[in-house]
Design a protein around this motif. Sequence first.
Motif, short mmCIF file in Angstrom:
data_model
loop_
_atom_site.label_atom_id
_atom_site.label_comp_id
_atom_site.label_asym_id
_atom_site.label_seq_id
_atom_site.Cartn_x
_atom_site.Cartn_y
_atom_site.Cartn_z
N ALA A 225 0.84 -1.20 0.00
CA ALA A 225 0.00 0.00 0.00
C ALA A 225 0.88 1.25 0.00
CB ALA A 225 -0.92 -0.01 1.22
N HIS A 226 1.95 1.22 0.75
CA HIS A 226 2.86 2.36 0.84
C HIS A 226 3.42 2.70 -0.54
CE1 HIS A 226 5.64 4.96 3.16
NE2 HIS A 226 6.45 4.75 2.14
N LYS B 278 2.13 2.02 -3.44
CA LYS B 278 1.07 2.52 -4.31
C LYS B 278 0.70 3.96 -3.96
CE LYS B 278 -0.93 -1.98 -5.51
NZ LYS B 278 0.17 -2.80 -4.99
N TYR B 279 0.71 4.29 -2.68
CA TYR B 279 0.45 5.68 -2.27
C TYR B 279 1.58 6.60 -2.72
CZ TYR B 279 -3.41 4.00 0.64
OH TYR B 279 -4.58 3.43 1.08
N GLN B 280 2.81 6.08 -2.70
CA GLN B 280 3.93 6.87 -3.23
C GLN B 280 3.70 7.17 -4.72
OE1 GLN B 280 7.29 4.31 -2.24
NE2 GLN B 280 7.98 5.76 -0.68
N ILE C 28 0.84 7.31 -6.31
CA ILE C 28 -0.24 8.30 -6.46
C ILE C 28 0.29 9.70 -6.24
CG2 ILE C 28 -2.36 9.15 -5.37
CD1 ILE C 28 -3.13 6.21 -4.88
N GLU C 29 1.09 9.89 -5.20
CA GLU C 29 1.63 11.22 -4.91
C GLU C 29 2.56 11.70 -6.01
OE1 GLU C 29 1.53 11.81 -0.09
OE2 GLU C 29 3.46 11.47 -1.06
N LEU D 68 -7.98 2.53 -4.16
CA LEU D 68 -6.69 3.04 -3.67
C LEU D 68 -6.68 4.57 -3.67
CD1 LEU D 68 -4.25 0.61 -5.52
CD2 LEU D 68 -4.37 0.94 -3.04
N TYR E 245 -6.59 7.02 -0.41
CA TYR E 245 -5.60 8.10 -0.27
C TYR E 245 -6.31 9.42 0.00
CZ TYR E 245 -1.84 11.36 -1.21
OH TYR E 245 -0.92 12.37 -1.10
N GLU F 101 -7.43 9.75 3.54
CA GLU F 101 -6.34 10.01 4.49
C GLU F 101 -5.83 11.45 4.37
OE1 GLU F 101 -2.10 7.95 5.90
OE2 GLU F 101 -3.25 7.12 4.21
N TYR G 77 3.87 10.64 1.61
CA TYR G 77 4.56 9.36 1.46
C TYR G 77 5.87 9.51 0.68
CZ TYR G 77 0.52 6.76 3.20
OH TYR G 77 -0.47 6.25 3.99
#
Length: 272
Positions: A6-7, A9-11, A13-14, A43, A47, A50, A75
């Motif tokens: 998940a980390h 994938k969030y990276q 996205i950012e 996902l 994000y 959050e 992230y």
Amino acid sequence: MKATEAHRKYQFIEVVLQWEGGVTTSKLQDYFDIASRTTAYNLIKAYRKEFPENLLHYDPKAKSHQPSKQFKPHYTQGTLEEYLSFFGESPNHTYLDLIPTPIRNINIELVRQIIQACRQQKRLDIEYYSLSSGDFEGRIISPHTLVNDGIRWHVRAYCEKNQAYRDFVLSRFMGTPEEEGKAQFTAEHDQDWNTWLTVTLQPDPRLTKESQRAIELDYLMDNGKKDIPCRAALVKYLLQKLRLDNYHHNPKGQQIIVDSDCWEALKPHRMD
């Protein structure tokens, strides 16, 4: 989904939000091989939940989820290098290119054992090619950190032969290391590793005032100076990376120098 997955994938996205100005479910699906569009959308939705201040609503005209003007990475660090880490070698991104570097002789299994020794604070009996002797020598080392200087990978370790901390180039190890028990000398005992110094940069004074101003803008200098914190053990690599280990006869080739007082203070840690 595992936290590390998940980390990452969030990276992603950012990074895409920041540098491409919008993220889509299809981009997530393509990069991470996600079969379901709903999974990819969830996902983005997670994000947004959050960090609601980072994402605007879906823009049908742009066909993507847009970043807000208040966007702030959480992230990632917000650097262009992170964007390159995702897309720098992708054949689908023809507007990106990287300067090729020579491939080093890295033994994956051997490096894996070194990483395990770092994590578990173990001593290793290992064969290392010495430049001074021109042959492989047995060394007992206590590794604590892998370091990339931009060209090569090193491992920072205590060497029992030299009775000091040294940097060992990973491609010069050979054979299968043998574990020799618990390390007595770890990162916390490495004085140069735990000492932080400041490398102060400035434009080359031989440049014209206009050129010096351009350099100040390049490096986000404040009052003509840029301070870079660096571990004492890594100063020589930073100077090499910035091409400051040799003085260029042409100021346009030099561009930046280390402040004279700082240069003298760094003398014990330079590779002169």
